[in-house]
Structure formats: C-alpha cells, structure tokens
Write a protein that holds these residues in place. Structure first.
Motif, PDB file in Angstrom:
ATOM      1  N   ASP A 150      40.626  15.856 -48.906  1.00 49.94           N
ATOM      2  CA  ASP A 150      40.413  15.297 -50.244  1.00 49.94           C
ATOM      3  C   ASP A 150      39.908  13.863 -50.189  1.00 49.94           C
ATOM      4  N   ALA A 151      40.025  13.202 -49.052  1.00 51.66           N
ATOM      5  CA  ALA A 151      39.579  11.813 -48.933  1.00 51.66           C
ATOM      6  C   ALA A 151      38.130  11.699 -48.467  1.00 51.66           C
ATOM      7  N   CYS A 152      37.714  12.574 -47.532  1.00 55.82           N
ATOM      8  CA  CYS A 152      36.379  12.383 -46.948  1.00 55.82           C
ATOM      9  C   CYS A 152      35.549  13.657 -46.834  1.00 55.82           C
ATOM     10  N   GLY A 153      36.137  14.819 -47.057  1.00 53.22           N
ATOM     11  CA  GLY A 153      35.385  16.060 -46.988  1.00 53.22           C
ATOM     12  C   GLY A 153      35.339  16.726 -45.624  1.00 53.22           C
ATOM     13  N   ALA A 154      35.949  16.095 -44.604  1.00 54.97           N
ATOM     14  CA  ALA A 154      36.005  16.721 -43.271  1.00 54.97           C
ATOM     15  C   ALA A 154      36.975  17.912 -43.325  1.00 54.97           C
TER      16      ALA A 154
END
Length: 65
Positions: free
Chosen positions: A18-22
């Motif tokens: 949810d923070a970076c899409g990884a």
C-alpha cells in the motif's frame, strides 16, 4: 495483537504494498477488519506503529530468501 492464523494464505504477486506498489510480504489486519499490505521494507519501517494498532500481523518475509 495476535499472530494466530487468521484465514492465512500465501501472499502472491497480485498483493501489492500500500506504500509503494511492490509485492507485499506482510499483511496487517486492523481491529476494524481492514487489511493493509506492505513490502518487507515498508513493514519494517513502520512496524512499531503498525503493531501498536494491529489485531493480526502476517509476516511472510521469510519467503524472500
């Protein structure tokens, strides 16, 4: 906070941080039942704050090695 199995399933490449899409390797379940997903980096970065409000912490980062 519980570490017991809560509908545990292996996170897949469809589960995204949810923070970076990884790819997510940590699932955090809140008391409300809402879930947050984090990559290993962002889970570690926010672990103290998240564990303070989480009802369940599903850490699958052991699959990274």
């Amino acid at each position: 906070m519980s570490t017991a199995t809560l509908e545990t399933r292996e996170l897949t490449n469809l589960d995204r941080c949810d923070a970076c899409g990884a790819q997510a390797y940590v699932r955090v379940v809140m008391a409300s039942g809402n879930e947050l997903y984090f990559c290993g980096h962002h889970a570690r970065e926010n672990e103290e704050a998240l564990k303070a409000v989480a009802s369940h912490w599903d850490d699958q980062t052991d699959r990274l090695s």
